[in-house]
Design a protein around this motif. Structure first.
Motif, PDB file in Angstrom:
ATOM      1  N   UNK A   8     -73.436  58.245  24.097  1.00 47.61           N
ATOM      2  CA  UNK A   8     -74.524  58.197  24.909  1.00 47.61           C
ATOM      3  C   UNK A   8     -73.508  58.609  26.644  1.00 47.61           C
ATOM      4  N   UNK A 140     -54.626  46.420  32.047  1.00 49.49           N
ATOM      5  CA  UNK A 140     -55.860  46.853  31.299  1.00 49.49           C
ATOM      6  C   UNK A 140     -57.279  46.342  31.808  1.00 49.49           C
ATOM      7  N   UNK A 141     -58.141  47.262  32.386  1.00 52.58           N
ATOM      8  CA  UNK A 141     -59.415  46.788  32.609  1.00 52.58           C
ATOM      9  C   UNK A 141     -60.425  47.546  32.120  1.00 52.58           C
ATOM     10  N   UNK A 142     -61.554  47.591  32.509  1.00 56.69           N
ATOM     11  CA  UNK A 142     -62.647  47.935  31.405  1.00 56.69           C
ATOM     12  C   UNK A 142     -63.910  48.509  31.595  1.00 56.69           C
ATOM     13  N   UNK A 143     -63.612  48.337  33.533  1.00 57.47           N
ATOM     14  CA  UNK A 143     -65.069  48.949  34.125  1.00 57.47           C
ATOM     15  C   UNK A 143     -64.238  48.557  35.478  1.00 57.47           C
ATOM     16  N   UNK A 144     -65.208  49.402  36.828  1.00 63.02           N
ATOM     17  CA  UNK A 144     -64.732  49.619  37.914  1.00 63.02           C
ATOM     18  C   UNK A 144     -62.988  49.426  38.199  1.00 63.02           C
ATOM     19  N   UNK A 147     -61.607  48.397  41.781  1.00 65.40           N
ATOM     20  CA  UNK A 147     -61.750  47.348  42.499  1.00 65.40           C
ATOM     21  C   UNK A 147     -59.899  46.681  42.912  1.00 65.40           C
ATOM     22  N   UNK A 148     -58.700  47.369  41.063  1.00 68.39           N
ATOM     23  CA  UNK A 148     -57.844  47.738  41.728  1.00 68.39           C
ATOM     24  C   UNK A 148     -56.850  47.283  43.021  1.00 68.39           C
ATOM     25  N   UNK A 150     -58.402  48.417  45.722  1.00 65.50           N
ATOM     26  CA  UNK A 150     -59.442  47.490  46.919  1.00 65.50           C
ATOM     27  C   UNK A 150     -58.797  46.109  47.014  1.00 65.50           C
ATOM     28  N   UNK A 151     -59.189  44.698  45.593  1.00 64.29           N
ATOM     29  CA  UNK A 151     -58.246  43.989  45.868  1.00 64.29           C
ATOM     30  C   UNK A 151     -56.749  43.254  45.790  1.00 64.29           C
ATOM     31  N   UNK A 152     -56.254  44.261  45.770  1.00 62.15           N
ATOM     32  CA  UNK A 152     -54.813  44.389  45.755  1.00 62.15           C
ATOM     33  C   UNK A 152     -53.728  43.980  44.620  1.00 62.15           C
ATOM     34  N   UNK A 153     -55.118  44.240  43.480  1.00 58.26           N
ATOM     35  CA  UNK A 153     -54.160  43.966  42.121  1.00 58.26           C
ATOM     36  C   UNK A 153     -53.546  44.726  41.678  1.00 58.26           C
ATOM     37  N   UNK A 165     -66.130  61.579  44.040  1.00 66.32           N
ATOM     38  CA  UNK A 165     -67.380  60.518  45.119  1.00 66.32           C
ATOM     39  C   UNK A 165     -67.023  58.629  44.769  1.00 66.32           C
ATOM     40  N   UNK A 169     -65.587  56.973  48.014  1.00 66.55           N
ATOM     41  CA  UNK A 169     -66.914  55.913  48.057  1.00 66.55           C
ATOM     42  C   UNK A 169     -65.871  54.827  48.557  1.00 66.55           C
TER      43      UNK A 169
END
Lengths: 219, 219
Positions: A8, A140-144, A147-148, A150-153, A165, A169
């Motif tokens: 998919x 480990x993240x599954x999406x987005x 944000x790691x 960006x949030x300072x994580x 892109x 962004x």
């Protein structure tokens, strides 16, 4: 019956176009109203399974599909027990490390030990940092994944980049590249060796098609 | 600033409705045109991160969010280091074992040793079969688990069932239930203990709201 596992998402259209050119028409899968995950081609001589890209190697490994189309990134991440047959040359992207534009770390060499790296590709990330002998904490993240930072994580991310892109962004910049990825044709090793359902002739057709640009006349 | 991690998908609307009733309005996240993953509430006193349901406990564990809303299924599968605070009572579903209608195995006791079970919830499946002392092979999938029995790759699946519609459409029947799941409020343990950004008063508000049906007058 020859069965092909198709992913998919981003690689689906090109996979179906390719198979159509070697006589297997699964274009019903591109129809938005289609809800079936298992379809026959128009000549009823082959079957396609529509599955998540991560699941393609599973169906091929277990022999539920003789062939499959999947990104090299997933083969590299999961290391499934399948035969890697052909680089299909579409679905180009790269596995990259990216940081915030204003990050103090503008090169991998700047990263402090034990810094945090967010990624969906935990093994790829781990192997890379092991190879440069830098101990890091992989989140480990599954999406987005963007944000790691960006949030300072996390200080950085390891993620697939196609057009760049999403990075742009989110005000992130690539600072290193781990490897490049394209779609690959894979096969169940036993089906391939035993030439079940004449898959070898299909593979030869696909190989010939990939090696000969569509506009060329003859082989 | 108080930060809440909210899960994309099925639990989002109820999560936002709940927070609205305790004075935090994140309804902008329900707007289809919204592309932001990080938004302020209308009073600018709190922030929400919109992330994959699997990632909610990660942001909470690392303290990037003080609070989070996530399904019990994910807490049980990932066992993150977060404080489990409140059963929010919405998002009911159950973790079940299902087989094809015509399967020779109509009870878990019928399963032969080393049979194959497809699941997105590898740990939940493993723990269950360990608890009944039946060695099985778990096949990890990322999506469309119902294709496991349909293609013959697995004898059964372990998956979340809400309405049962997907099972029915795929001619599968539930034969056992592992546990029930609902949405839970979780907190970063340190933020909770130190009462950062007055999260305790928010938690008390939410608890009061959950324990008092909306139609009741007073507390």
């Amino acid at each position: 019956m020859l069965t092909v596992a198709l992913p998919k998402g981003a690689l689906l259209k090109d996979s179906i176009d390719l198979l159509k050119q070697v006589g297997l028409d699964f274009s019903i899968l591109l129809d938005n109203s289609n809800r079936q995950l298992e379809v026959l081609d128009s000549s009823k001589s082959a079957r396609a399974l529509l599955v998540r890209n991560y699941d393609v190697p599973v169906y091929v490994e277990y022999g539920q599909a003789h062939l499959g189309v999947v990104g090299y990134d997933i083969l590299r991440e999961k290391k499934p027990d399948v035969a890697h047959l052909i680089d299909l040359k579409f679905g180009y992207c790269r596995m990259s490390i990216a940081v915030k534009q204003e990050s103090p770390y503008q090169s991998v060499l700047d990263f402090p030990p034990h810094c945090r790296i967010a990624s969906k590709f935990v093994r790829s990330a781990r192997e890379y940092f092991d190879s440069i002998d830098l101990p890091v904490e992989i989140i480990p993240l599954y999406g987005s994944v963007e944000l790691g930072p960006i949030t300072g994580m996390s200080e950085a991310i390891v993620d697939l980049v196609a057009t760049g892109r999403t990075l742009k962004e989110n005000n992130l910049v690539e600072i290193a590249q781990l490897y490049e990825s394209t779609a690959r044709l894979i096969a169940n090793p036993l089906s391939y060796r035993l030439d079940l359902d004449q898959i070898q002739s299909r593979i030869i057709d696909i190989r010939r098609h990939i090696e000969t640009p569509t506009t060329a006349v003859g082989v």
